[in-house]
Design a protein around this motif. Structure first.
Motif, PDB file in Angstrom:
ATOM      1  N   ASP A  21       1.044  -0.897  -0.547  1.00 23.63           N
ATOM      2  CA  ASP A  21       0.017   0.235   0.180  1.00 23.63           C
ATOM      3  C   ASP A  21       0.690   1.590  -0.013  1.00 23.63           C
ATOM      4  OD1 ASP A  21      -1.888  -1.405   0.407  1.00 23.63           O
ATOM      5  OD2 ASP A  21      -2.469  -1.787   2.142  1.00 23.63           O
ATOM      6  N   ARG A  22       1.964   1.252   0.538  1.00 24.50           N
ATOM      7  CA  ARG A  22       2.981   2.400   1.255  1.00 24.50           C
ATOM      8  C   ARG A  22       4.459   1.973   1.422  1.00 24.50           C
ATOM      9  NH1 ARG A  22       1.969   7.857   1.484  1.00 24.50           N
ATOM     10  NH2 ARG A  22      -0.473   7.304   1.853  1.00 24.50           N
ATOM     11  N   VAL A  23       5.485   2.635   0.594  1.00 26.96           N
ATOM     12  CA  VAL A  23       6.696   2.694   0.644  1.00 26.96           C
ATOM     13  C   VAL A  23       6.501   3.585   1.769  1.00 26.96           C
ATOM     14  CG1 VAL A  23       9.281   2.792  -0.242  1.00 26.96           C
ATOM     15  CG2 VAL A  23       6.864   1.366  -1.667  1.00 26.96           C
ATOM     16  N   LEU A  24       7.557   2.950   2.986  1.00 32.84           N
ATOM     17  CA  LEU A  24       8.233   3.619   4.459  1.00 32.84           C
ATOM     18  C   LEU A  24       8.902   4.717   3.687  1.00 32.84           C
ATOM     19  CD1 LEU A  24       5.815   1.919   7.056  1.00 32.84           C
ATOM     20  CD2 LEU A  24       4.929   3.632   5.622  1.00 32.84           C
ATOM     21  N   GLU A  25      10.196   3.550   3.809  1.00 37.46           N
ATOM     22  CA  GLU A  25      11.327   3.552   3.296  1.00 37.46           C
ATOM     23  C   GLU A  25      11.825   3.274   2.030  1.00 37.46           C
ATOM     24  OE1 GLU A  25      13.650   2.724   7.200  1.00 37.46           O
ATOM     25  OE2 GLU A  25      12.506   3.646   8.706  1.00 37.46           O
ATOM     26  N   LEU A  26      13.432   4.048   1.298  1.00 38.85           N
ATOM     27  CA  LEU A  26      13.598   3.496   0.861  1.00 38.85           C
ATOM     28  C   LEU A  26      15.143   3.819   0.584  1.00 38.85           C
ATOM     29  CD1 LEU A  26      13.511   1.566  -2.504  1.00 38.85           C
ATOM     30  CD2 LEU A  26      13.151   3.935  -3.089  1.00 38.85           C
ATOM     31  N   GLU A  27      15.815   3.124   0.553  1.00 39.28           N
ATOM     32  CA  GLU A  27      17.403   3.359   0.119  1.00 39.28           C
ATOM     33  C   GLU A  27      18.054   2.309  -1.051  1.00 39.28           C
ATOM     34  OE1 GLU A  27      20.794   2.629   3.050  1.00 39.28           O
ATOM     35  OE2 GLU A  27      18.853   2.907   5.006  1.00 39.28           O
ATOM     36  N   LYS A  33      11.638  -0.207   3.048  1.00 40.24           N
ATOM     37  CA  LYS A  33      10.503  -1.255   4.180  1.00 40.24           C
ATOM     38  C   LYS A  33       9.015  -0.157   3.688  1.00 40.24           C
ATOM     39  CE  LYS A  33      10.089  -0.351   9.069  1.00 40.24           C
ATOM     40  NZ  LYS A  33      10.335   0.393  10.154  1.00 40.24           N
ATOM     41  N   ALA A  34       7.700  -1.024   3.791  1.00 48.72           N
ATOM     42  CA  ALA A  34       6.862  -0.853   2.848  1.00 48.72           C
ATOM     43  C   ALA A  34       5.534  -1.163   4.107  1.00 48.72           C
ATOM     44  CB  ALA A  34       6.674  -1.141   1.938  1.00 48.72           C
ATOM     45  N   LEU A  35       4.651  -0.962   3.710  1.00 46.82           N
ATOM     46  CA  LEU A  35       3.812  -1.605   4.207  1.00 46.82           C
ATOM     47  C   LEU A  35       2.119  -1.926   3.417  1.00 46.82           C
ATOM     48  CD1 LEU A  35       1.411  -0.540   6.916  1.00 46.82           C
ATOM     49  CD2 LEU A  35       1.049   1.885   6.135  1.00 46.82           C
ATOM     50  N   LYS A  36       1.588  -2.448   3.929  1.00 45.89           N
ATOM     51  CA  LYS A  36       0.661  -3.394   3.912  1.00 45.89           C
ATOM     52  C   LYS A  36      -0.436  -3.565   5.083  1.00 45.89           C
ATOM     53  CE  LYS A  36      -2.200  -6.114   1.853  1.00 45.89           C
ATOM     54  NZ  LYS A  36      -3.608  -5.940   1.787  1.00 45.89           N
ATOM     55  N   ASN A  37      -2.192  -2.706   4.711  1.00 48.45           N
ATOM     56  CA  ASN A  37      -3.187  -2.696   5.414  1.00 48.45           C
ATOM     57  C   ASN A  37      -3.463  -3.978   5.113  1.00 48.45           C
ATOM     58  OD1 ASN A  37      -2.436  -0.240   7.196  1.00 48.45           O
ATOM     59  ND2 ASN A  37      -2.532   0.711   4.877  1.00 48.45           N
ATOM     60  N   VAL A  38      -3.958  -4.741   6.512  1.00 44.66           N
ATOM     61  CA  VAL A  38      -4.818  -6.202   6.192  1.00 44.66           C
ATOM     62  C   VAL A  38      -6.571  -5.267   6.950  1.00 44.66           C
ATOM     63  CG1 VAL A  38      -4.381  -8.762   6.559  1.00 44.66           C
ATOM     64  CG2 VAL A  38      -2.152  -7.287   6.474  1.00 44.66           C
ATOM     65  N   THR A  39      -6.444  -5.585   6.143  1.00 44.95           N
ATOM     66  CA  THR A  39      -8.077  -5.716   6.037  1.00 44.95           C
ATOM     67  C   THR A  39      -8.857  -6.561   6.189  1.00 44.95           C
ATOM     68  OG1 THR A  39      -9.303  -5.145   3.976  1.00 44.95           O
ATOM     69  CG2 THR A  39      -8.070  -2.975   5.629  1.00 44.95           C
ATOM     70  N   ILE A  40     -10.315  -6.707   6.726  1.00 46.46           N
ATOM     71  CA  ILE A  40     -11.055  -7.807   6.900  1.00 46.46           C
ATOM     72  C   ILE A  40     -11.911  -8.217   5.148  1.00 46.46           C
ATOM     73  CG2 ILE A  40     -13.197  -6.673   7.242  1.00 46.46           C
ATOM     74  CD1 ILE A  40     -12.534 -10.022   8.678  1.00 46.46           C
ATOM     75  N   ASP A 104      -4.128  -5.563  11.313  1.00 43.00           N
ATOM     76  CA  ASP A 104      -3.489  -5.446  11.899  1.00 43.00           C
ATOM     77  C   ASP A 104      -2.395  -4.447  10.140  1.00 43.00           C
ATOM     78  OD1 ASP A 104      -3.033  -7.175  13.455  1.00 43.00           O
ATOM     79  OD2 ASP A 104      -2.004  -8.813  12.291  1.00 43.00           O
ATOM     80  N   GLN A 105      -0.964  -4.174  10.327  1.00 36.92           N
ATOM     81  CA  GLN A 105      -0.453  -3.006   9.262  1.00 36.92           C
ATOM     82  C   GLN A 105       0.923  -3.667   9.863  1.00 36.92           C
ATOM     83  OE1 GLN A 105       0.097   1.352  10.816  1.00 36.92           O
ATOM     84  NE2 GLN A 105      -0.991   1.762   8.948  1.00 36.92           N
ATOM     85  N   LEU A 106       1.269  -4.743   8.128  1.00 33.84           N
ATOM     86  CA  LEU A 106       1.831  -5.764   8.042  1.00 33.84           C
ATOM     87  C   LEU A 106       3.310  -4.700   7.355  1.00 33.84           C
ATOM     88  CD1 LEU A 106       2.816  -8.509   8.000  1.00 33.84           C
ATOM     89  CD2 LEU A 106       2.094  -9.302   5.759  1.00 33.84           C
TER      90      LEU A 106
END
Length: 146
Positions: A21-27, A33-40, A104-106
């Motif tokens: 869903d989103r990239v939080l950090e990148l070198e 480092k990225a994010l996946k919002n886990v939804t029902i 959860d936020q993965l």
């Protein structure tokens, strides 16, 4: 670092199979480092499992692979083209250590271990609230098709 609109320009995956869903950090050439919002409302939860929804481990690995592909595409300065795909060529040491549930936020992390002969090797980790959910060494290659 960048949002879903940028991710859609870099990866060929689309709903319901886009798992970042989103990239939080990148070198560049090093780590991401990225994010996946886990939804029902994820389509796999209706069958895995109806009374206790759990994200399948193979989808956590796929989310890690998509994250690693983003790192590679960004590092190369490459945009998505219809003739370039990233394929798995190996998964080593996969371990699943925590259940991932709706809400959860993965957090997805990948670092490049080496690049040799067109094969990228990544060390990856998926976590929730700092607790490891899955980890593996992934090997991928980029190929032109068509």
């Amino acid at each position: 670092m960048f949002d879903i609109h940028h991710i859609l320009k870099k990866l060929p995956h689309r709903y319901p199979f886009l798992l970042v869903d989103r990239v939080l950090e990148l070198e560049l050439n090093q780590r991401i480092k990225a994010l996946k919002n886990v939804t029902i409302n994820e389509p796999f939860f209706s069958g895995h499992f109806p009374r206790r929804p759990v994200m399948p481990g193979v989808l956590m690995l796929e989310a890690l692979a998509q994250t690693a592909a983003l790192l590679s595409f960004e590092s190369m300065g490459a945009d998505l083209t219809d003739d370039t795909v990233v394929y798995f060529v190996g998964i080593d040491g996969a371990r699943f250590k925590r259940v991932v549930e709706p809400g959860d936020q993965l957090i997805l992390e990948a670092s490049i271990e080496r690049v040799k002969g067109g094969i990228y090797k990544y060390k990856t980790r998926a976590s929730v609230s700092g607790e490891t959910a899955a980890e593996a060494e992934l090997m991928c290659t980029m190929r032109r098709v068509g």
